[in-house]
Design an enzyme around this catalytic site. Structure first.
Site, PDB file in Angstrom:
ATOM      1  N   TYR A 108      39.323  98.852 122.904  1.00  0.00           N
ATOM      2  CA  TYR A 108      37.990  98.267 122.775  1.00  0.00           C
ATOM      3  C   TYR A 108      37.884  97.729 121.356  1.00  0.00           C
ATOM      4  O   TYR A 108      37.590  98.457 120.415  1.00  0.00           O
ATOM      5  CB  TYR A 108      36.895  99.293 123.068  1.00  0.00           C
ATOM      6  N   ASP A 149      38.875  95.049 126.169  1.00  0.00           N
ATOM      7  CA  ASP A 149      37.897  94.083 125.680  1.00  0.00           C
ATOM      8  C   ASP A 149      38.310  93.720 124.264  1.00  0.00           C
ATOM      9  O   ASP A 149      38.126  94.498 123.337  1.00  0.00           O
ATOM     10  CB  ASP A 149      36.498  94.714 125.714  1.00  0.00           C
TER      11      ASP A 149
END
Length: 254
Positions: A108, A149
């Site tokens: 992330y 992400d």
């Protein structure tokens, strides 16, 4: 081996959606980001009841990552070992497959907030540390995938309106250069290995009916090592969960 990444933007809110999705899509490893749960609040029992195992790194309110699988995980690594950071952004594990061990890294990556923000400086520093660690990981684990992400749209074709996004995070040249530097380690953007529909995105703002207008960005990626290229048979975006009631602003990339 089937792998998926999904920023769920609060596992507390989206847990039923994740369990329903797993029942319909029994992947080998699901990488979740933005759990927004303290480490001891992770819903392990709910996953176990459905037959899933989990490795996670939780953080209250922000961040947090997890690996959900029915396979046994080994050599689990939480966070970057070469960067002192209290934010929980990395979890990696090795899974045994018929083709040998596969290293799965769930990332992330920082958002960056704005180009004149300290958070943008942090983002670029973090990517430098990720690059240096990933280089070592690839030497140890030739069969490697890093999903997650990334908070970077690699090219203008990954942005619904490049002019609108000029001067914003996600599309700046230093960010794109940082992502390219990762790829130059010997990784490949699995989504671009295949012919894809135009205007394919993984994130849409909650505001201004962005999803309905398909005003999105492709910022979730699965980068695969050269050793795994022959095993990559498909990669697509599952837009269906973005239509759920109370959806995440991201949708799965598988």
């Amino acid at each position: 081996m089937k792998l998926t990444t999904w920023n769920v933007n609060s596992l507390r809110v989206r847990l039923p959606q994740v369990l329903d999705w797993l029942e319909a899509n029994p992947v080998d490893v699901l990488c979740l980001q933005e759990l927004k749960l303290a480490h001891d609040k992770f819903p392990l029992d709910a996953f176990a009841e459905a037959g899933w195992k989990a490795e996670w790194a939780g953080q209250a309110t922000y961040n947090g990552v997890a690996l959900i699988s029915k396979l046994d995980a080994s050599h689990v690594q939480r966070n970057l070992p070469n960067y002192d950071d209290h934010q929980q952004r990395i979890i990696a594990a090795t899974y045994q497959t018929d083709a040998g061990p596969v290293r799965v890294i769930n990332a992330y990556c920082p958002n960056g907030q704005a180009l004149d923000s300290d958070k943008y400086v942090y983002k670029l520093e973090w990517f430098m540390a990720l690059h240096d660690w990933l280089k070592l990981e690839l030497e140890t684990y030739p069969q490697l995938v890093i999903l997650g992400d990334y908070n970077i749209a690699p090219a203008d074709e990954d942005v619904h309106d490049p002019k609108r996004w000029e001067g914003e995070v996600h599309v700046s040249e230093p960010e794109r250069a940082a992502l390219s530097k990762l790829i130059n380690l010997g990784l490949h953007d699995s989504f671009r290995l295949f012919e894809q529909p135009e205007k394919s995105y993984t994130w849409w703002d909650y505001r201004r009916m962005a999803f309905r207008r398909n005003a999105g960005l492709r910022i979730d990626h699965a980068l695969v090592s050269s050793a795994l290229l022959p095993s990559v048979l498909a990669c697509d975006i599952d837009k269906a969960p973005r239509s759920n009631e109370q959806p995440s602003d991201h949708t799965p990339l598988r």
